[in-house]
Design a protein around this motif. Structure first.
Motif, PDB file in Angstrom:
ATOM      1  N   ALA A 146       0.860  -1.183   0.000  1.00 50.37           N
ATOM      2  CA  ALA A 146       0.000   0.000   0.000  1.00 50.37           C
ATOM      3  C   ALA A 146       0.894   1.230   0.000  1.00 50.37           C
ATOM      4  N   LEU A 147       0.269   2.382  -0.089  1.00 46.92           N
ATOM      5  CA  LEU A 147       0.985   3.656  -0.033  1.00 46.92           C
ATOM      6  C   LEU A 147       0.946   4.171   1.401  1.00 46.92           C
ATOM      7  N   VAL A 148       2.095   4.679   1.882  1.00 47.28           N
ATOM      8  CA  VAL A 148       2.199   5.143   3.266  1.00 47.28           C
ATOM      9  C   VAL A 148       2.859   6.515   3.311  1.00 47.28           C
ATOM     10  N   GLU A 149       2.358   7.362   4.204  1.00 48.97           N
ATOM     11  CA  GLU A 149       3.003   8.641   4.538  1.00 48.97           C
ATOM     12  C   GLU A 149       3.991   8.311   5.643  1.00 48.97           C
ATOM     13  N   PHE A 150       5.287   8.554   5.419  1.00 49.38           N
ATOM     14  CA  PHE A 150       6.320   8.113   6.347  1.00 49.38           C
ATOM     15  C   PHE A 150       6.173   8.686   7.752  1.00 49.38           C
ATOM     16  N   ASP A 151       5.870   9.957   7.868  1.00 54.02           N
ATOM     17  CA  ASP A 151       5.790  10.602   9.184  1.00 54.02           C
ATOM     18  C   ASP A 151       4.544  11.483   9.211  1.00 54.02           C
ATOM     19  N   VAL A 152       3.570  11.115  10.059  1.00 52.96           N
ATOM     20  CA  VAL A 152       2.315  11.874  10.100  1.00 52.96           C
ATOM     21  C   VAL A 152       2.522  13.325  10.494  1.00 52.96           C
ATOM     22  N   ASN A 153       3.636  13.625  11.138  1.00 52.85           N
ATOM     23  CA  ASN A 153       3.914  15.003  11.540  1.00 52.85           C
ATOM     24  C   ASN A 153       4.497  15.838  10.412  1.00 52.85           C
TER      25      ASN A 153
ATOM     26  N   VAL B 158       8.710   5.959  14.797  1.00 53.48           N
ATOM     27  CA  VAL B 158       7.981   6.798  13.850  1.00 53.48           C
ATOM     28  C   VAL B 158       6.516   6.364  13.821  1.00 53.48           C
ATOM     29  N   GLU B 159       5.642   7.332  13.610  1.00 53.19           N
ATOM     30  CA  GLU B 159       4.218   7.069  13.392  1.00 53.19           C
ATOM     31  C   GLU B 159       3.915   7.448  11.952  1.00 53.19           C
ATOM     32  N   SER B 160       3.471   6.471  11.188  1.00 53.75           N
ATOM     33  CA  SER B 160       3.151   6.673   9.780  1.00 53.75           C
ATOM     34  C   SER B 160       1.666   6.457   9.570  1.00 53.75           C
ATOM     35  N   MET B 161       1.187   6.702   8.337  1.00 46.92           N
ATOM     36  CA  MET B 161      -0.242   6.567   8.060  1.00 46.92           C
ATOM     37  C   MET B 161      -0.453   5.961   6.680  1.00 46.92           C
ATOM     38  N   LEU B 162      -1.319   4.930   6.627  1.00 50.02           N
ATOM     39  CA  LEU B 162      -1.675   4.353   5.334  1.00 50.02           C
ATOM     40  C   LEU B 162      -2.474   5.362   4.529  1.00 50.02           C
TER      41      LEU B 162
END
Length: 166
Positions: A61-68, A82-86
């Motif tokens: 899937a596609l992920v945003e590496f760092d939600v911040n 790290v907190e990432s987001m799908l």
């Protein structure tokens, strides 16, 4: 039907969290000579949770590496948790599921491994095993990367399910 499976996985995750097993090795793996993380086994809990969630090895899937730092280009990643987001669905994990993992910046390329997922509208974290993989050296650090950091051209990329970290 999916909600019952997710409910069972969340219960499993809660029991694992209570035992302190999930993410216990996060960031504490042996490093290779070039600074990248060495091999690591996935926990039995993660393998079982991934079966329930229909997360097959190789699913991506596609992920945003760092939600911040969403949509930032370039992006600076820091060595550590790290907190990432799908950004797209992964098996039965819907976007915007949060992924929790560890970033290694010591090697020639950045390495990111994920150990937990938290589906939307859920307080429970589920154990998983996933890695960021990108083609054509896109995880290579740009000039200006200081020790303990990595400047990358892109803030998002591909995340893939694994059954062991190589």
């Amino acid at each position: 039907m999916v909600s019952r499976k997710l409910e069972r996985v969340c219960c499993l995750a809660l029991s694992v969290l209570a035992s302190g097993c999930v993410g216990s090795t996060m960031g504490r793996v042996s490093l290779r000579a070039d600074g990248t993380p060495g091999p690591e086994r996935c926990s039995e809990e993660a393998l079982e949770a991934m079966r329930y969630l229909r997360l097959a090895v190789g699913a991506g899937a596609l992920v945003e590496f760092d939600v911040n730092q969403g949509d930032a280009e370039p992006i600076t990643l820091y060595e550590g948790r790290v907190e990432s987001m799908l950004l797209s669905d992964l098996g039965t994990l819907d976007s915007p599921t949060r992924l929790y993992g560890y970033v290694w910046t010591s090697g020639p390329q950045v390495a990111i491994r994920y150990y937990e997922a938290r589906p939307p509208d859920s307080a429970a974290r589920v154990p998983i095993c996933a890695v960021v993989r990108m083609a054509k050296g896109q995880m290579q650090k740009l000039s200006g990367s200081l020790p303990g950091t990595a400047v990358l051209k892109y803030s998002r990329g591909g995340v893939f399910i694994v059954d062991k970290f190589l």
